[in-house]
Enzyme design. Structure first.
Site, PDB file in Angstrom:
ATOM      1  N   GLU A 138       8.223  16.475  14.948  1.00  0.00           N
ATOM      2  CA  GLU A 138       8.790  16.232  13.633  1.00  0.00           C
ATOM      3  C   GLU A 138       8.085  17.105  12.598  1.00  0.00           C
ATOM      4  OE1 GLU A 138       8.079  12.410  11.707  1.00  0.00           O
ATOM      5  OE2 GLU A 138      10.212  12.368  11.264  1.00  0.00           O
ATOM      6  N   GLU A 196       8.995   1.485  11.262  1.00  0.00           N
ATOM      7  CA  GLU A 196      10.051   2.497  11.088  1.00  0.00           C
ATOM      8  C   GLU A 196       9.356   3.838  11.120  1.00  0.00           C
ATOM      9  OE1 GLU A 196      13.300  -0.032  10.750  1.00  0.00           O
ATOM     10  OE2 GLU A 196      13.283   2.155  10.809  1.00  0.00           O
ATOM     11  N   CYS A 200      13.309  10.607   7.189  1.00  0.00           N
ATOM     12  CA  CYS A 200      12.980  10.281   8.585  1.00  0.00           C
ATOM     13  C   CYS A 200      14.130  10.568   9.548  1.00  0.00           C
ATOM     14  CB  CYS A 200      12.556   8.831   8.690  1.00  0.00           C
ATOM     15  SG  CYS A 200      13.716   7.718   7.904  1.00  0.00           S
ATOM     16  N   SER A 228       4.651   7.751   9.922  1.00  0.00           N
ATOM     17  CA  SER A 228       4.667   8.576  11.125  1.00  0.00           C
ATOM     18  C   SER A 228       4.393   7.752  12.384  1.00  0.00           C
ATOM     19  CB  SER A 228       3.628   9.688  10.999  1.00  0.00           C
ATOM     20  OG  SER A 228       2.350   9.119  10.928  1.00  0.00           O
ATOM     21  N   LYS A 286       0.882  -1.176   0.000  1.00  0.00           N
ATOM     22  CA  LYS A 286       0.000   0.000   0.000  1.00  0.00           C
ATOM     23  C   LYS A 286       0.916   1.223   0.000  1.00  0.00           C
ATOM     24  CE  LYS A 286      -1.843   3.068   1.752  1.00  0.00           C
ATOM     25  NZ  LYS A 286      -1.742   4.486   1.268  1.00  0.00           N
ATOM     26  N   GLY A 334       1.774   4.700  13.133  1.00  0.00           N
ATOM     27  CA  GLY A 334       2.331   3.472  13.705  1.00  0.00           C
ATOM     28  C   GLY A 334       1.493   2.980  14.880  1.00  0.00           C
TER      29      GLY A 334
HETATM   30  P1  NAP Z   1       1.985   8.515   7.382  1.00  0.00           P
HETATM   31  O1  NAP Z   1       0.854   9.435   7.287  1.00  0.00           O
HETATM   32  O2  NAP Z   1       2.169   7.736   8.618  1.00  0.00           O
HETATM   33  O3  NAP Z   1       1.866   7.556   6.113  1.00  0.00           O
HETATM   34  C1  NAP Z   1       2.720   6.476   5.868  1.00  0.00           C
HETATM   35  C2  NAP Z   1       1.939   5.411   5.133  1.00  0.00           C
HETATM   36  O4  NAP Z   1       0.891   4.926   5.985  1.00  0.00           O
HETATM   37  C3  NAP Z   1       1.241   5.921   3.874  1.00  0.00           C
HETATM   38  O5  NAP Z   1       1.200   4.878   2.910  1.00  0.00           O
HETATM   39  C4  NAP Z   1      -0.148   6.222   4.393  1.00  0.00           C
HETATM   40  O6  NAP Z   1      -1.110   6.261   3.372  1.00  0.00           O
HETATM   41  C5  NAP Z   1      -0.360   5.062   5.339  1.00  0.00           C
HETATM   42  N1  NAP Z   1      -1.391   5.278   6.355  1.00  0.00           N
HETATM   43  C6  NAP Z   1      -1.913   6.450   6.801  1.00  0.00           C
HETATM   44  N2  NAP Z   1      -2.854   6.214   7.745  1.00  0.00           N
HETATM   45  C7  NAP Z   1      -2.931   4.869   7.904  1.00  0.00           C
HETATM   46  C8  NAP Z   1      -3.699   4.003   8.740  1.00  0.00           C
HETATM   47  N3  NAP Z   1      -4.587   4.475   9.611  1.00  0.00           N
HETATM   48  N4  NAP Z   1      -3.492   2.672   8.649  1.00  0.00           N
HETATM   49  C9  NAP Z   1      -2.587   2.176   7.792  1.00  0.00           C
HETATM   50  N5  NAP Z   1      -1.845   2.934   6.958  1.00  0.00           N
HETATM   51  C10 NAP Z   1      -1.992   4.269   7.019  1.00  0.00           C
HETATM   52  O7  NAP Z   1       3.346   9.236   7.146  1.00  0.00           O
HETATM   53  P2  NAP Z   1       3.694  10.209   5.972  1.00  0.00           P
HETATM   54  O8  NAP Z   1       3.259  11.549   6.415  1.00  0.00           O
HETATM   55  O9  NAP Z   1       3.219   9.690   4.671  1.00  0.00           O
HETATM   56  O10 NAP Z   1       5.277  10.071   5.965  1.00  0.00           O
HETATM   57  C11 NAP Z   1       6.073  10.847   6.734  1.00  0.00           C
HETATM   58  C12 NAP Z   1       6.418  10.139   8.021  1.00  0.00           C
HETATM   59  O11 NAP Z   1       7.083   8.913   7.772  1.00  0.00           O
HETATM   60  C13 NAP Z   1       7.357  10.926   8.859  1.00  0.00           C
HETATM   61  O12 NAP Z   1       6.899  10.964  10.170  1.00  0.00           O
HETATM   62  C14 NAP Z   1       8.677  10.177   8.770  1.00  0.00           C
HETATM   63  O13 NAP Z   1       9.528  10.314   9.836  1.00  0.00           O
HETATM   64  C15 NAP Z   1       8.245   8.792   8.574  1.00  0.00           C
HETATM   65  N6  NAP Z   1       9.249   8.041   7.842  1.00  0.00           N
HETATM   66  C16 NAP Z   1      10.009   7.153   8.538  1.00  0.00           C
HETATM   67  C17 NAP Z   1      10.999   6.433   7.888  1.00  0.00           C
HETATM   68  C18 NAP Z   1      11.857   5.442   8.645  1.00  0.00           C
HETATM   69  O14 NAP Z   1      12.494   4.614   8.036  1.00  0.00           O
HETATM   70  N7  NAP Z   1      11.907   5.487   9.954  1.00  0.00           N
HETATM   71  C19 NAP Z   1      11.206   6.602   6.517  1.00  0.00           C
HETATM   72  C20 NAP Z   1      10.405   7.517   5.850  1.00  0.00           C
HETATM   73  C21 NAP Z   1       9.411   8.223   6.522  1.00  0.00           C
HETATM   74  P3  NAP Z   1      -1.576   7.691   2.770  1.00  0.00           P
HETATM   75  O15 NAP Z   1      -0.350   8.500   2.555  1.00  0.00           O
HETATM   76  O16 NAP Z   1      -2.215   7.290   1.501  1.00  0.00           O
HETATM   77  O17 NAP Z   1      -2.493   8.280   3.775  1.00  0.00           O
END
Ligand code: NAP
Ligand code: MG
Length: 499
Positions: free
Chosen positions: A403, A269, A303, A248, A194, A252
């Site tokens: 963040e 992650e 991240c 995020s 996804k 998580g």
């Molecule tokens: P996010 O909102 O958590 O989204 C990440 C993924 O999860 C997307 O595919 C998102 O889909 C999906 N998602 C959202 N709500 C969900 C739910 N309730 N259940 C299951 N999946 C769901 O994060 P983002 O804003 O896209 O990405 C930025 C964040 O990712 C930052 O906080 C960053 O630190 C973190 N990050 C961490 C790493 C690491 O390796 N530690 C690497 C990269 C990014 P949609 O986008 O379609 O809503």
């Protein structure tokens, strides 16, 4: 779909791919319409131009994809030997080598990463695939003469966990997806992916290309859609055995709840607020550009970005002046321009988020020393934020705690090593961090006492899949890279043989 003149310079395969207009789901080895046929626009954040649409998949689509993944897991895929899976990974490496520039153009258009940056990531993608190819032949159990009476031999076999739900963020899916794909192909699991709704194209195209190599239908499926719908349905699905999630910390936490239905194994992650610590004895010719790109690369959408820049008080003035000088040289612009070093923010919602944090920083009394005036340009209003530096930041200010995931850095002064370590650890996160010093014992003391999953010394952001990286505290758990990564796609089966 016809594209504007802005895309005249992209390769013919990229034009052909984009001219499809709508990008369907990928289930059971073929492009598939979503059941409800709802769509989500795909935008180029450099211009705001709509360049197509993806399917807004939902729980029913996820269910179809999981059934295909389950059938593949129980079917012919389970008969593939490690040698055959390794051969597929070798061929995938050749394919990625050959097609990387097309995929890089799609990634750059879809999420706004500068094309120069994506092209430079090719070697990293190939290293990952080569690493997983090596690991395919390195899945080792154990056999031992047991201590039980009688002639009993005991074995520990390693078996693939089954169907994996791979939830991918938007900030670098072209390479990021390989942490999941590589582990699946090396271990014999299957998956439903996804990708993020703001950057799904490089995942859809990669999976399609891999099927051209003879990957059996159902091994890799992609359900695009909203996180709250398709993502949640995947995390909840009772026939998914494991979730690999990058995103995020808030999401998580939702995934932990949703996955409790059937006790899924989780790899999380999550976010970070990584300290990048510069001592007065550091080589500033290296530390200034190193720390700058440690936070501003990919417009801060990484991240482990070093977003808290701890600078020893004696050099704060010189350091920030030199930082400003370096930032003056960075070229901000349309992602496809090969000269561009900093592209746009990937989406409208992320742009608004970054802008709001800049306002909070100003209101809370931090000094805006550089940047800070986000603007829109380009025909449709691209989403650009210049690199932004706040100085005189206290670690309890919002911009030092939360963040931002954008090109904003908080410069925090410190006097002693103990103080730097205390500030560095005053965060709920534990992902990355760095130390810049000519004194190796200073550097190692800091490395040992900062609570993060990865530390860099006199550099920032290097990652070798052999060693990998990971997080602690609220940055999540489950390593990426190293043998430990593969282990989380396997379970142990203990076997006792008598006689
Ligand atoms: P996010 O909102 O958590 O989204 C990440 C993924 O999860 C997307 O595919 C998102 O889909 C999906 N998602 C959202 N709500 C969900 C739910 N309730 N259940 C299951 N999946 C769901 O994060 P983002 O804003 O896209 O990405 C930025 C964040 O990712 C930052 O906080 C960053 O630190 C973190 N990050 C961490 C790493 C690491 O390796 N530690 C690497 C990269 C990014 P949609 O986008 O379609 O809503
Ligand atoms: Mg996009």
């Amino acid at each position: 779909m016809s594209l504007s003149d802005a895309y005249q310079d992209v390769s013919q395969p990229v034009k052909d791919f984009l001219s499809r207009g709508h990008h369907q789901l990928w289930i059971d080895g073929q492009r598939t319409a979503s059941i409800k046929e709802a769509t989500i626009d795909v935008c180029d954040p450099s211009s705001g131009e709509t360049i197509g649409s993806i399917a807004a998949g939902d729980a029913e689509d996820v269910d179809r994809a999981v059934r295909a993944a389950r059938a593949a897991f129980e079917g012919p895929w389970s008969k593939w030997s490690p040698y055959e899976r390794q051969r597929l990974l070798f061929r995938a490496a050749e394919l990625v080598d050959l097609r990387y520039d097309d995929l890089a153009q799609i990634e750059s258009i879809d999420m706004g990463a500068p094309i120069s940056r994506v092209r430079a990531s090719k070697a990293g993608a190939l290293r990952m695939i080569q690493f997983f190819a090596a690991m395919a032949l390195n899945i080792r159990g154990e056999a031992l003469q047991s201590g039980l009476p009688g002639d009993v031999t005991a074995m520990i076999l390693k078996a693939p966990v089954g169907v994996v739900g791979g939830i991918i963020p938007w900030n670098g899916p072209l390479n990021g997806q390989w942490w999941i794909l590589g582990a699946l192909l090396a271990t014999g699991c299957t998956a439903v992916l996804k990708p993020a709704e703001d950057a799904s194209l490089s995942v859809l195209w990669m999976i399609e290309l891999l099927h051209g190599l003879g990957l059996p239908p159902g091994v890799l499926n992609v359900v695009t859609g909203r996180g709250s719908e398709a993502g949640e349905a995947l995390a909840r699905h009772p026939d998914v055995d494991r979730i690999a999630f990058t995103g995020s910390t808030a999401t998580g936490r939702r995934i932990i709840h949703a996955s409790a239905v059937n006790m899924k194994r989780l790899q999380l992650e999550l976010g970070g607020k990584s300290p990048d610590i510069v001592f007065a004895d550091a080589d500033l010719d290296k530390a200034v550009p190193g720390a700058a790109m440690g936070v501003f690369a990919n417009s801060g959408q990484i991240c482990y970005a070093g977003t808290r820049l701890l600078v020893q008080r004696g050099i704060v003035e010189e350091f920030t002046a030199r930082l400003g000088g370096f930032l003056d040289t960075l070229r901000l612009g349309r992602s496809l321009n090969p000269e561009t070093q900093l592209g746009p923010i990937a989406s409208e919602r992320q742009f608004e988020r970054v802008v709001s944090y800049i306002e909070i920083g100003k209101k809370e009394g931090a000094h805006l020393a550089y940047g800070g005036a986000p603007g829109r340009n380009g025909p449709g209003g691209g989403l650009f934020v210049p690199p932004t530096v706040f100085t005189n930041v206290h670690n309890d200010m919002t911009i030092a705690r939360e963040e931002i995931f954008g090109p904003v850095v908080a410069v925090i002064p410190f006097d002693t090593m103990d103080e730097a370590i205390a500030i560095g650890n005053q965060t709920e996160y534990g992902l990355g961090g760095a130390v810049w010093s000519r004194d190796i014992s200073t550097a190692l003391s800091v490395v040992k006492r900062i609570h993060t999953g990865v530390m860099w010394v006199n550099c920032y952001g290097l990652i070798d899949p052999l060693v990998g990286f990971g997080g602690t505290k609220m940055s999540g758990y489950g390593a990426k890279g190293s043998e430990a990564h593969l282990d989380t796609y396997l379970y142990s089966k203990c076997v006792y043989i008598q006689g």
